[in-house]
Scaffold this active site. Structure first.
Site, short mmCIF file in Angstrom:
data_model
loop_
_atom_site.label_atom_id
_atom_site.label_comp_id
_atom_site.label_asym_id
_atom_site.label_seq_id
_atom_site.Cartn_x
_atom_site.Cartn_y
_atom_site.Cartn_z
N LYS A 1 -5.08 -1.39 8.94
CA LYS A 1 -6.02 -0.93 7.92
C LYS A 1 -5.56 -1.60 6.63
CE LYS A 1 -7.74 3.15 5.46
NZ LYS A 1 -7.28 3.05 4.08
N TYR B 1 -0.74 -0.25 7.96
CA TYR B 1 -1.59 0.22 6.86
C TYR B 1 -1.04 -0.39 5.59
CZ TYR B 1 -4.05 3.84 4.00
OH TYR B 1 -4.84 4.53 3.10
N ILE C 1 -12.39 2.24 7.37
CA ILE C 1 -11.96 3.60 7.05
C ILE C 1 -12.30 3.81 5.59
CG2 ILE C 1 -10.06 5.22 6.87
CD1 ILE C 1 -8.72 3.82 9.20
#
Length: 295
Positions: free
Chosen positions: A162, A134, A206
């Site tokens: 992400k 992330y 997301i």
């Protein structure tokens, strides 16, 4: 493992008047997203993970999995400052039924790329649930470089990233890795780049703004999948305009929650020290009246 694809919402964590987690309100938000087919990403940036205790993060993940009831997948964020605590939280969450976890880079500590590689390898080694990297350097102070992600992609339990760096250049660097190998996926973080990411091989996204406009978010992905690029562009334009207008007022997660609260009061306020009032709040309310989607 079946590939994880589609739109996910970085779901807010509702609080009551005493700033305790409002479990009933959280269940309602999960059900709202599941009703339109959006997966749930819990205890992330928009879920105020930075303001939650270890026990609250586990509780939030458990509630989300239970509320989703298998209708949509649930991902959980487990990133902490230290490798030790990231592993501890991951172990506490992995048995709850989440499909995968993600972890931001350590914050506060300035890490070299070698330290980031070691951090993520240790986390992935320790957990049985798949791990997403992330990247959110504006909040952590540490940037995952594409070459670092390429090295980490070799780990069998690291399945993707992400990317929330906020730029197309950053996203494209990770998308290039995803095109090189079938076992590493990219989930788009910036709401303005969802369609761009899908066009260039992203597995999904997301989204923070999906809390406010879940139908629009799902529409970007669904339209793209069925080949209706004109509709996908229309949904993306609406999403990008909301992002530009809302985030001009301040800290994005706080702006998202405040806008949602105007439409759904039981999500409550952000935990202190966030304080939104006066003219700014009135303008956020106007945006919520225009963009918030009832489900």
């Amino acid at each position: 493992m079946t590939r994880i694809t589609g739109p996910f919402v970085a779901i807010v964590t509702p609080f009551d008047a005493e700033e305790s987690v409002n479990a009933a309100a959280l269940r309602r938000q999960v059900a709202r997203q599941a009703a339109v087919g959006n997966g749930v990403f819990c205890a992330g940036t928009n879920g105020e993970f930075y303001a939650l205790s270890f026990e609250e993060k586990v509780k939030v993940a458990a509630i989300c999995v239970e509320a989703a009831g298998g209708r949509v997948p649930v991902l959980a964020h487990v990133g902490e400052i230290s490798t030790h605590q990231t592993i501890a939280l991951g172990k506490a969450v992995q048995g709850l039924g989440v499909r995968a976890v993600s972890a931001i880079t350590p914050s506060f500590i300035a890490c070299s790329q070698d330290e980031l590689i070691d951090h993520y390898r240790q986390v992935a080694d320790a957990l049985t649930v798949p791990v997403y990297l992330y990247n959110i350097p504006a909040r952590t102070g540490n940037t995952l470089q594409p070459d670092t992600a390429r090295t980490l992609a070799e780990h069998p339990n690291i399945i993707g990233i992400k990317d929330s760096a906020g730029s197309q250049e950053s996203l494209d660097g990770f998308l290039a890795i995803a095109r090189e190998r079938s076992d590493f996926d990219v989930l788009v973080g910036p709401d303005s780049l969802v369609l761009h990411g899908l066009r260039h091989g992203a597995a999904g996204c997301i989204s923070g703004l999906g809390n406010i406009a879940p139908v629009t978010l799902n529409g970007i992905h669904a339209s793209f999948v069925r080949g209706d690029l004109a509709a996908a562009e229309e949904h993306q334009t609406r999403f990008s305009t909301l992002r530009k207008d809302l985030y001009a007022f301040g800290f994005p997660p706080a702006m998202v929650k405040r806008a949602l609260r105007h439409a759904v009061p039981d999500v409550g306020a952000s935990r202190a020290p966030v304080l939104i009032a006066g003219e700014v709040d009135a303008r956020i309310a106007a945006l919520a009246a225009t963009y918030a989607e009832a489900v």
